[in-house]
Design a protein around this motif. Structure first.
Motif, PDB file in Angstrom:
ATOM      1  N   ARG A  34      46.098  32.073  -9.892  1.00 27.55           N
ATOM      2  CA  ARG A  34      46.429  33.004 -10.984  1.00 27.55           C
ATOM      3  C   ARG A  34      45.186  33.793 -11.386  1.00 27.55           C
ATOM      4  O   ARG A  34      44.102  33.601 -10.815  1.00 27.55           O
ATOM      5  CB  ARG A  34      46.952  32.222 -12.186  1.00 27.55           C
ATOM      6  CG  ARG A  34      45.882  31.336 -12.808  1.00 27.55           C
ATOM      7  CD  ARG A  34      46.369  30.633 -14.052  1.00 27.55           C
ATOM      8  NE  ARG A  34      45.220  30.247 -14.880  1.00 27.55           N
ATOM      9  CZ  ARG A  34      45.278  29.465 -15.930  1.00 27.55           C
ATOM     10  NH1 ARG A  34      46.440  28.966 -16.289  1.00 27.55           N
ATOM     11  NH2 ARG A  34      44.210  29.181 -16.625  1.00 27.55           N
ATOM     12  N   LYS A  36      27.145  29.200 -15.408  1.00 27.14           N
ATOM     13  CA  LYS A  36      27.232  30.567 -14.875  1.00 27.14           C
ATOM     14  C   LYS A  36      25.841  31.163 -14.634  1.00 27.14           C
ATOM     15  O   LYS A  36      25.668  32.011 -13.738  1.00 27.14           O
ATOM     16  CB  LYS A  36      28.060  31.449 -15.812  1.00 27.14           C
ATOM     17  CG  LYS A  36      29.529  31.026 -15.907  1.00 27.14           C
ATOM     18  CD  LYS A  36      30.251  31.138 -14.564  1.00 27.14           C
ATOM     19  CE  LYS A  36      31.731  30.863 -14.660  1.00 27.14           C
ATOM     20  NZ  LYS A  36      32.427  30.985 -13.378  1.00 27.14           N
ATOM     21  N   TYR A  64      29.266  26.248 -20.275  1.00 27.37           N
ATOM     22  CA  TYR A  64      29.752  27.346 -19.422  1.00 27.37           C
ATOM     23  C   TYR A  64      28.609  28.293 -19.062  1.00 27.37           C
ATOM     24  O   TYR A  64      28.430  28.660 -17.891  1.00 27.37           O
ATOM     25  CB  TYR A  64      30.852  28.091 -20.189  1.00 27.37           C
ATOM     26  CG  TYR A  64      31.538  29.199 -19.434  1.00 27.37           C
ATOM     27  CD1 TYR A  64      32.469  28.929 -18.436  1.00 27.37           C
ATOM     28  CD2 TYR A  64      31.277  30.532 -19.755  1.00 27.37           C
ATOM     29  CE1 TYR A  64      33.120  29.958 -17.762  1.00 27.37           C
ATOM     30  CE2 TYR A  64      31.926  31.565 -19.091  1.00 27.37           C
ATOM     31  CZ  TYR A  64      32.849  31.270 -18.097  1.00 27.37           C
ATOM     32  OH  TYR A  64      33.486  32.295 -17.438  1.00 27.37           O
ATOM     33  N   ILE A  76      42.109  36.077 -12.131  1.00 28.23           N
ATOM     34  CA  ILE A  76      41.196  36.860 -11.285  1.00 28.23           C
ATOM     35  C   ILE A  76      41.308  36.411  -9.827  1.00 28.23           C
ATOM     36  O   ILE A  76      41.282  37.232  -8.908  1.00 28.23           O
ATOM     37  CB  ILE A  76      39.750  36.715 -11.818  1.00 28.23           C
ATOM     38  CG1 ILE A  76      39.642  37.372 -13.210  1.00 28.23           C
ATOM     39  CG2 ILE A  76      38.747  37.334 -10.857  1.00 28.23           C
ATOM     40  CD1 ILE A  76      38.324  37.123 -13.927  1.00 28.23           C
ATOM     41  N   ASP A 126      43.683  25.965  -4.736  1.00 30.97           N
ATOM     42  CA  ASP A 126      43.769  25.644  -6.171  1.00 30.97           C
ATOM     43  C   ASP A 126      44.110  24.174  -6.344  1.00 30.97           C
ATOM     44  O   ASP A 126      44.378  23.465  -5.352  1.00 30.97           O
ATOM     45  CB  ASP A 126      44.792  26.558  -6.883  1.00 30.97           C
ATOM     46  CG  ASP A 126      44.316  26.904  -8.299  1.00 30.97           C
ATOM     47  OD1 ASP A 126      44.141  25.967  -9.106  1.00 30.97           O
ATOM     48  OD2 ASP A 126      44.096  28.097  -8.569  1.00 30.97           O
ATOM     49  N   THR A 181      42.904  38.239 -18.918  1.00 34.63           N
ATOM     50  CA  THR A 181      43.559  37.147 -18.181  1.00 34.63           C
ATOM     51  C   THR A 181      44.070  36.105 -19.183  1.00 34.63           C
ATOM     52  O   THR A 181      43.844  36.232 -20.389  1.00 34.63           O
ATOM     53  CB  THR A 181      42.577  36.404 -17.251  1.00 34.63           C
ATOM     54  OG1 THR A 181      41.572  35.787 -18.056  1.00 34.63           O
ATOM     55  CG2 THR A 181      41.931  37.324 -16.232  1.00 34.63           C
ATOM     56  N   ASP A 188      41.171  19.759  -5.536  1.00 36.53           N
ATOM     57  CA  ASP A 188      40.304  19.925  -6.705  1.00 36.53           C
ATOM     58  C   ASP A 188      38.882  20.061  -6.153  1.00 36.53           C
ATOM     59  O   ASP A 188      38.372  19.134  -5.520  1.00 36.53           O
ATOM     60  CB  ASP A 188      40.449  18.676  -7.589  1.00 36.53           C
ATOM     61  CG  ASP A 188      39.513  18.708  -8.789  1.00 36.53           C
ATOM     62  OD1 ASP A 188      38.554  19.524  -8.796  1.00 36.53           O
ATOM     63  OD2 ASP A 188      39.742  17.915  -9.719  1.00 36.53           O
ATOM     64  N   ILE A 207      37.618  40.276 -19.298  1.00 36.18           N
ATOM     65  CA  ILE A 207      38.679  40.643 -18.350  1.00 36.18           C
ATOM     66  C   ILE A 207      40.008  40.127 -18.920  1.00 36.18           C
ATOM     67  O   ILE A 207      40.073  38.999 -19.423  1.00 36.18           O
ATOM     68  CB  ILE A 207      38.407  40.027 -16.950  1.00 36.18           C
ATOM     69  CG1 ILE A 207      37.008  40.417 -16.430  1.00 36.18           C
ATOM     70  CG2 ILE A 207      39.508  40.414 -15.962  1.00 36.18           C
ATOM     71  CD1 ILE A 207      36.780  41.881 -16.131  1.00 36.18           C
ATOM     72  N   ASN A 263      35.563  31.396  -6.998  1.00 36.16           N
ATOM     73  CA  ASN A 263      36.122  31.955  -8.230  1.00 36.16           C
ATOM     74  C   ASN A 263      36.578  30.883  -9.214  1.00 36.16           C
ATOM     75  O   ASN A 263      36.543  31.113 -10.427  1.00 36.16           O
ATOM     76  CB  ASN A 263      37.302  32.874  -7.862  1.00 36.16           C
ATOM     77  CG  ASN A 263      38.186  33.139  -9.052  1.00 36.16           C
ATOM     78  OD1 ASN A 263      37.843  33.949  -9.914  1.00 36.16           O
ATOM     79  ND2 ASN A 263      39.321  32.460  -9.148  1.00 36.16           N
TER      80      ASN A 263
END
Ligand code: NAD
Length: 477
Positions: free
Chosen positions: A240, A387, A383, A242, A261, A418, A292, A416, A318
């Motif tokens: 799903r 990143k 996070y 991006i 996924d 989503t 996973d 973005i 991603n």
């Protein structure tokens, strides 16, 4: 998620309300669409002294079906080059205020590669002062310069470094969905693929970026609409958001996609992969891997599945998660899971794919970072750490992978639209959407198109770059 404000201000009533009370007026960005010409219109050319890229520029613009006009800063050197290539060109006439929009140019391109001293930066003033009002909505500004470290003198280095401030400011002033980007081009580098991307609607949400292109020879695709034909691409988190958009764009560009996924997302993953088959039946079935990425056996499972189809050319990391809380309130599990999924799992997978040569020579690795990884973000220590680590991977691995012809780059999306950002509380969500030069959030396809450009064989000279897909967000700028 729908941006209702964008729809409102682009209605006749909404536009007049926004104008009268001074609200932001985001432009509906021109994106690539089936049946619509990707290129066309007029490019206005400007230059500092001794420009070096007019030959490849005229060849490219002619092949894109664009006509050119030369500003007085470039006139004397541009017209003979255009004539040599049999291309019609003329003199750029500045647009007078209030002139009708049909005389507008699609792109402003300035060759600054010959600038060696700050006094020569004046040529930028002349060109953009005269030309900025002539750019069409969703138009493009591209400045071509040298990587400062390639300059022979401190003065040249200084002047080339100055171009960043100019290009970024132009992006903030231009408005109307116009992007502005700087290419730092090593002598001899092939810039066709990158210029095509930056001049195209495919780069709608990429602005204020500096891209370094090195002199690694690039392979030009036989069909620029299918630059990934014959390539196999792994996309993690493809069910799903991006990831699904990346799968779609890579398939549209000719790649066989292997979508991955977690088991909980298997139905959605199957739907994404079936949709690819329906849209591009000639490519046959695409492959789904249910795993996973953080599981201890994931690297071996993935490597085995990829070897079974003959190895891989493109890896897009991603898949990512958030578990937001300020550090004092964050559980250890929230910290560990985010670092593991967003960073450590990718390291383990890449290590095995590289050790076993599952990723072919000449391959592409593309990480999905975030502007949170650049700027940091309240409630996102885990996070942002992960990143920022994605950026560290790009920086640390670009050189070691060079010998195998493998490039590694990252995209850093801003806001973005989503499911992830739909969960953000309304006030913060509106701020995230509007605090950028485009005054709107990006679409998953904007990230996907940027990844497709980096994945192309024509992008062999781009490695170690982090390209923000953020509409020139103010955050971390
Ligand atoms: N949406 C944004 O505004 C934004 C901004 C910056 C960065 N990003 C990054 O872009 C990427 C995609 O974001 P999105 O908004 O589409 O998110 P999303 O939550 O909609 O999709 C993420 C996908 O990754 C999958 N996934 C999660 N953990 C996994 C695991 N352990 N193994 C395999 N798959 C797993 C999920 O099932 C899901 O399908 C993420 O890395 C995210 O951090 C998003």
């Amino acid at each position: 998620m729908k941006d209702r404000y964008l729809d409102f201000v682009n209605s006749p009533f909404g536009a007049s309300v926004a104008r009268s009370i001074g609200l932001p007026q985001p432009e509906v960005l021109r994106r690539q669409a089936q049946g619509r010409a990707e290129f066309g219109g007029i490019a206005a050319i400007g230059a500092g002294p001794s420009p070096t890229l007019f030959e490849p520029l005229i060849t490219l613009l002619t092949s894109l079906g664009m006509t050119t006009v030369a500003h007085e800063s470039a006139l004397v050197s541009w017209l003979p080059v255009a004539a040599k290539h049999g291309a019609m060109s003329g003199r750029f006439e500045p647009r007078s205020p209030g002139a009708p929009p049909n005389d507008r140019v699609q792109a402003l391109i300035f060759d600054a590669t010959g600038i060696t001293d700050s006094t020569q930066l004046h040529a930028l003033y002349g060109f953009f002062h005269d030309a900025i009002r002539s750019v069409a909505k969703s138009g493009r500004i591209v400045v071509l310069g040298l990587p400062p470290q390639f300059c022979a003198s401190p003065r040249a280095w200084t002047a080339q470094r100055s171009l960043e401030g100019m290009t970024r400011s132009l992006g903030k002033e231009a408005r109307g969905g116009i992007s502005s980007n700087l290419l730092q081009i090593e002598p001899g580098a092939d810039i066709e693929g990158t210029l095509r991307f930056l001049l195209s609607p495919r780069s709608a949400y990429v602005s204020g970026q500096v891209v370094h292109v090195d002199a690694t020879p690039a392979t030009q695709p036989t069909d620029w609409n299918q630059p990934l034909a014959g390539k196999r691409a792994l996309v993690t988190g493809a069910a799903r958001g991006i990831g699904a958009a990346i799968a779609q764009v890579l398939a549209d560009r000719g790649a066989h996609v292997i979508g991955l996924d977690v088991p909980q997302a298997q139905d959605a993953l199957d739907q994404t992969m079936l949709a690819l088959e329906d849209a591009w039946p000639s490519q046959g079935a695409h492959t789904a891997i249910v795993a996973d990425i953080a599981a201890p056996d994931a690297p071996a499972t993935i490597a085995a599945a990829l070897l079974a189809v003959g190895g891989i050319d493109i890896v897009v990391h991603n898949a990512g998660i958030t578990r937001d809380k300020t550090i004092a309130k964050m559980t250890e599990a929230a910290w560990d899971s985010v670092i593991d999924v967003n960073l450590s799992a990718q390291e383990r997978i890449d290590d095995l794919l590289l050790d076993q040569n599952v990723l072919h020579a000449g391959g592409r690795i593309i990480g999905v970072s975030s502007i949170s990884g650049i700027a940091g973000n309240l409630g996102q220590t885990n996070y942002a750490t992960s990143k920022a680590g994605v950026i560290g991977r790009v920086q640390s691995m670009a050189e070691p992978l060079r010998a195998r012809g493998i490039t590694i780059n990252a995209v850093a999306p801003g806001f973005i639209e989503t499911q992830m950002t739909a969960r953000i509380p309304l006030g913060l969500r509106e701020a995230g959407r509007r605090m950028n030069s485009m005054s709107q959030g990006g679409q998953p396809v904007d990230v996907a198109e940027t990844i497709a450009w980096l994945a192309s064989p024509a992008s062999a000279g781009i490695t170690g770059n982090v390209v923000r897909v953020c509409g020139q967000s103010l955050i971390g700028a």
